[in-house]
Motif scaffolding. Structure first.
Motif, mmCIF file in Angstrom:
data_model
loop_
_atom_site.group_PDB
_atom_site.id
_atom_site.type_symbol
_atom_site.label_atom_id
_atom_site.label_comp_id
_atom_site.label_asym_id
_atom_site.label_seq_id
_atom_site.Cartn_x
_atom_site.Cartn_y
_atom_site.Cartn_z
ATOM 1 N N LEU A 148 -1.925 38.662 -76.315
ATOM 2 C CA LEU A 148 -2.450 38.867 -77.674
ATOM 3 C C LEU A 148 -2.725 40.350 -77.930
ATOM 4 C CD1 LEU A 148 -3.935 37.891 -80.328
ATOM 5 C CD2 LEU A 148 -5.984 37.677 -78.894
ATOM 6 N N ASN A 206 -15.728 39.744 -77.556
ATOM 7 C CA ASN A 206 -15.425 38.327 -77.382
ATOM 8 C C ASN A 206 -14.547 37.882 -78.543
ATOM 9 O OD1 ASN A 206 -15.546 35.642 -76.656
ATOM 10 N ND2 ASN A 206 -17.786 35.483 -76.722
ATOM 11 N N VAL A 207 -13.529 37.115 -78.246
ATOM 12 C CA VAL A 207 -12.722 36.511 -79.309
ATOM 13 C C VAL A 207 -12.247 35.159 -78.802
ATOM 14 C CG1 VAL A 207 -10.634 37.768 -78.586
ATOM 15 C CG2 VAL A 207 -10.729 36.794 -80.871
ATOM 16 N N ARG A 220 -4.966 26.892 -81.796
ATOM 17 C CA ARG A 220 -4.325 28.025 -81.113
ATOM 18 C C ARG A 220 -2.852 28.164 -81.478
ATOM 19 N NH1 ARG A 220 -7.446 27.753 -75.309
ATOM 20 N NH2 ARG A 220 -9.510 28.131 -76.231
ATOM 21 N N ASN A 231 -6.215 36.609 -67.478
ATOM 22 C CA ASN A 231 -6.166 35.978 -68.806
ATOM 23 C C ASN A 231 -4.863 36.350 -69.532
ATOM 24 O OD1 ASN A 231 -6.638 34.837 -71.290
ATOM 25 N ND2 ASN A 231 -8.778 35.481 -71.402
ATOM 26 N N ALA A 290 -6.489 34.364 -83.823
ATOM 27 C CA ALA A 290 -7.080 35.501 -83.105
ATOM 28 C C ALA A 290 -6.465 36.813 -83.579
ATOM 29 C CB ALA A 290 -6.894 35.332 -81.600
ATOM 30 N N ARG A 291 -5.157 36.797 -83.801
ATOM 31 C CA ARG A 291 -4.513 38.017 -84.305
ATOM 32 C C ARG A 291 -5.141 38.410 -85.642
ATOM 33 N NH1 ARG A 291 0.687 36.460 -85.255
ATOM 34 N NH2 ARG A 291 1.662 37.176 -83.327
ATOM 35 N N ARG A 348 -1.686 29.734 -83.977
ATOM 36 C CA ARG A 348 -1.465 29.757 -85.435
ATOM 37 C C ARG A 348 -1.759 31.145 -86.002
ATOM 38 N NH1 ARG A 348 -5.144 26.262 -88.660
ATOM 39 N NH2 ARG A 348 -3.759 26.881 -90.341
ATOM 40 N N GLY A 349 -2.060 32.098 -85.113
ATOM 41 C CA GLY A 349 -2.347 33.446 -85.588
ATOM 42 C C GLY A 349 -3.802 33.712 -85.904
#
Ligand SMILES: CC(C)(COP(=O)(O)OP(=O)(O)OC[C@H]1O[C@@H](n2cnc3c(N)ncnc32)[C@H](O)[C@@H]1OP(=O)(O)O)[C@@H](O)C(=O)NCCC(=O)NCCS
Length: 171
Positions: free
Chosen positions: A141, A95-96, A103, A135, A108-109, A105-106
Motif C-alpha cells: 500500500l 495507524n491505518v 479491503r 506486513n 486505505a489508499r 476497494r481503495g
C-alpha cells in the motif's frame, strides 16, 4: 461510435465520491475499535484511541460509505480509519486500517491521500511512518502511494521483537 453524454453534458450532478471522510466522533469508537481488533494482533486499547482524539496534534479520520438501508434511508457504514500526527511540517502516520470485508476497494489508499492533502494544506512537506517488516499488504500500500524506504529500526515492535521499516513521502 457516439460517446454517451457525460454528467456535465447532460446537466446531471457528478456522481458522489465513493467514500466520505470526517474526523472521528466519540460515537464512532465501537466501530473503529472493531476494525482495529480485526486488523491487529496487538490492537490499541479504546483508552489509547480516545486519548488520540483529544491531542491537538493528532487526527483520527474515518472513511464512510453511504448506502441505502431499509426503506431507502441513508445508512453510514464505517469502512476504515487513519490516525496521524501533524507536528511542524511533518505528517506522521501512526495507524491505518480497513474493515475486513471492505479491503481492496481503495479505502486505505483514499484515507492516506486525504490525510496527505489535509496535511499539505496545513504546511506539511514530508510524511513518515513505520511498518512491520512482515506486513506485506501495508508495505505494498505505502509503496503504491510513493512512500520510499529510508531505514530500519531493529526490534522496534517489542511484542514480537520485529523490525520496523521506516518510510517517507515528500508531500
Ligand atoms: C493494509 C490495509 C490497511 C490495506 O487496506 P485496503 O483498504 O484493503 O487497501 P487499498 O484497497 O486502499 O489498497 C491500495 C493498494 O495497496 C496494495 N495492497 C493493499 N492490500 C494488499 C494486499 N493484501 N496484498 C498486496 N497489496 C495490497 C495494492 O497495491 C492496492 O492497490 P490495488 O488494490 O489496486 O492492487 C488493510 O489490509 C488492513 O487494514 N490491514 C490490517 C491493519 C494494518 O496492517 N494496517 C497497516 C499498518 S499500520
Amino acid at each position: 461510435m457516439r460517446r454517451p453524454p457525460d454528467a456535465v453534458e447532460s446537466g446531471l450532478p457528478p456522481p458522489p465520491p465513493p467514500f466520505t471522510f470526517r474526523r472521528m466522533r466519540i460515537e464512532d469508537l465501537d466501530g473503529v475499535m472493531a476494525i482495529e481488533k480485526d486488523g491487529f494482533a496487538h490492537p490499541w486499547s479504546a483508552d489509547l484511541m480516545q486519548r488520540e482524539m483529544v491531542h491537538d496534534w493528532s487526527t483520527i479520520l474515518v472513511a464512510t460509505d453511504v448506502r441505502r438501508g431499509p426503506g431507502g434511508a441513508a445508512v453510514e457504514d464505517l469502512v476504515g480509519f487513519v490516525v496521524y500526527w501533524l507536528v511542524h511540517d511533518e505528517l506522521h502516520v501512526l495507524n491505518v486500517a480497513t474493515a475486513v470485508k471492505e479491503r481492496r476497494r481503495g479505502v486505505a489508499r483514499a484515507l492516506l491521500v486525504e490525510a496527505a492533502s489535509r496535511a499539505r494544506k496545513a504546511g506539511a512537506v514530508l510524511a513518515t511512518l513505520e511498518v512491520r517488516r512482515s506486513n506485506a499488504a501495508a508495505l505494498a500500500l505505502y509503496r503504491d502511494l510513493g512512500y520510499r524506504q529510508v531505514g530500519i529500526r531493529t526490534n522496534y515492535y517489542v511484542d514480537e521483537g520485529e523490525d520496523a521499516i521506516v518510510m517517507v513521502l515528500d508531500l
